[in-house]
Design an enzyme around this catalytic site. Structure first.
Site, short mmCIF file in Angstrom:
data_model
loop_
_atom_site.label_atom_id
_atom_site.label_comp_id
_atom_site.label_asym_id
_atom_site.label_seq_id
_atom_site.Cartn_x
_atom_site.Cartn_y
_atom_site.Cartn_z
N ASP A 35 0.84 -1.20 0.00
CA ASP A 35 0.00 0.00 0.00
C ASP A 35 0.88 1.25 0.00
O ASP A 35 2.10 1.16 0.13
CB ASP A 35 -0.96 0.00 1.20
CG ASP A 35 -0.29 -0.36 2.52
OD1 ASP A 35 0.96 -0.42 2.56
OD2 ASP A 35 -1.00 -0.57 3.51
N ASP A 100 -8.71 -0.66 13.48
CA ASP A 100 -10.09 -0.83 13.03
C ASP A 100 -10.27 -2.12 12.23
O ASP A 100 -11.28 -2.30 11.55
CB ASP A 100 -10.53 0.38 12.19
CG ASP A 100 -9.68 0.57 10.94
OD1 ASP A 100 -8.76 -0.24 10.71
OD2 ASP A 100 -9.94 1.52 10.19
N HIS A 102 -8.28 -3.22 9.79
CA HIS A 102 -7.81 -3.22 8.40
C HIS A 102 -6.51 -4.00 8.24
O HIS A 102 -5.74 -4.14 9.20
CB HIS A 102 -7.68 -1.79 7.84
CG HIS A 102 -6.52 -1.00 8.32
ND1 HIS A 102 -6.63 0.08 9.16
CD2 HIS A 102 -5.20 -1.10 8.05
CE1 HIS A 102 -5.44 0.62 9.38
NE2 HIS A 102 -4.55 -0.09 8.73
N GLU A 107 -9.67 -0.89 4.38
CA GLU A 107 -10.40 -0.40 5.55
C GLU A 107 -11.76 -1.08 5.68
O GLU A 107 -12.22 -1.75 4.74
CB GLU A 107 -10.60 1.12 5.40
CG GLU A 107 -9.31 1.93 5.47
CD GLU A 107 -8.89 2.21 6.92
OE1 GLU A 107 -9.20 1.41 7.81
OE2 GLU A 107 -8.24 3.26 7.13
C1 GLP Z 1 -0.94 1.04 8.34
C2 GLP Z 1 -0.51 0.20 7.17
C3 GLP Z 1 -0.72 -1.28 7.43
C4 GLP Z 1 -0.14 -1.65 8.78
C5 GLP Z 1 -0.85 -0.85 9.85
C6 GLP Z 1 -0.40 -1.20 11.26
O1 GLP Z 1 -2.30 1.24 8.30
N1 GLP Z 1 -1.18 0.54 5.97
O2 GLP Z 1 -0.13 -2.04 6.40
O3 GLP Z 1 -0.30 -3.02 9.01
O4 GLP Z 1 -0.59 0.52 9.60
O5 GLP Z 1 0.73 -0.47 11.61
P1 GLP Z 1 1.51 -0.66 12.97
O6 GLP Z 1 2.30 -1.92 12.84
O7 GLP Z 1 2.39 0.55 13.07
O8 GLP Z 1 0.50 -0.72 14.06
#
Ligand code: GLP
Length: 213
Positions: A35, A100, A102, A107
């Protein structure tokens, strides 16, 4: 296919250590990014392309593919990426989990048959990214993401979840109803899904769902 976020940082550190010691055989692997925020250049320190470039420094791949969030025609960029994905069956997807529910930037509301596309980011997702951008108002409102269709079609999924803040999302992923309100729940019947989590993230799961020690 590799994720960003804080959760996988220790993993990337270990991968760099192994690569430096000549113990990581990635030369024949193809890397896809999951992403990207809309509007950021590949060099922007907050972009996911930059994150993965830095985290994977010194690790050689046969080829690497990322989403250009700064493309002038975002729909064309999504179509380009989807074509590449369709030509390259994905062996392994590593995923984090958003508060949330995702995965990648799929999302709540995302469906299993969706592909690469432009998505609007949810308030919690933008809130979590606020420290990187110096305030929630500066976090992009849109992003590009690989869709659940591609993620689900991968040969293997590995989901990394740590910290108590993720406990409700992990509970929803594994114990809640399967549906687009928690996109991660749509992956939980994947035939080769491995979930790695710490005790804090697992704290909302009932004992019967925890693996034997
Ligand atoms: C973002 C990214 C995801 C990732 C998520 C969790 O939303 N798009 O790919 O998994 O954050 O991030 P973290 O590991 O910092 O909680």
């Amino acid at each position: 296919m590799l994720p960003t976020g804080d959760t996988p940082l220790p993993m990337y550190e270990e991968l760099r250590r192994r690569a430096a010691a000549g113990r990581l055989r990635t030369e024949r692997a193809t890397l896809f990014e999951l992403d990207e925020y809309c509007g950021l250049t590949a060099d922007d320190p907050r972009s996911y392309r930059r994150y993965l470039r830095d985290q994977l420094a010194g690790i050689r791949f046969a080829s690497r593919h990322g989403l250009a969030g700064d493309a002038r025609d975002l729909d064309a960029e999504c179509a380009r990426y989807q074509r590449l994905l369709d030509e390259a069956p994905i062996d392994l997807v590593l995923l984090g989990l958003g508060r949330d529910g995702h995965v990648a930037f799929d999302e709540p509301g995302s469906l299993l048959d969706e592909g690469v596309r432009v998505v609007g980011l949810q308030p919690t997702t933008r809130q979590d990214a606020a420290p990187d951008f110096g305030g929630v108002d500066r976090v992009p409102t849109e992003a590009l993401t690989v869709g659940l269709r591609t993620i689900r079609s991968a040969g293997e999924l590995l989901v990394l979840v740590t910290g108590v803040a993720k406990a409700p999302a992990l509970h929803a992923m594994l114990d809640g109803p399967v549906g687009p309100q928690c996109p991660a729940s749509l992956l939980r019947d994947h035939p080769r899904l491995t979930l790695l989590c710490d005790r804090e993230a697992a704290s909302r799961l009932t004992a019967s769902e925890l693996p034997e020690p």
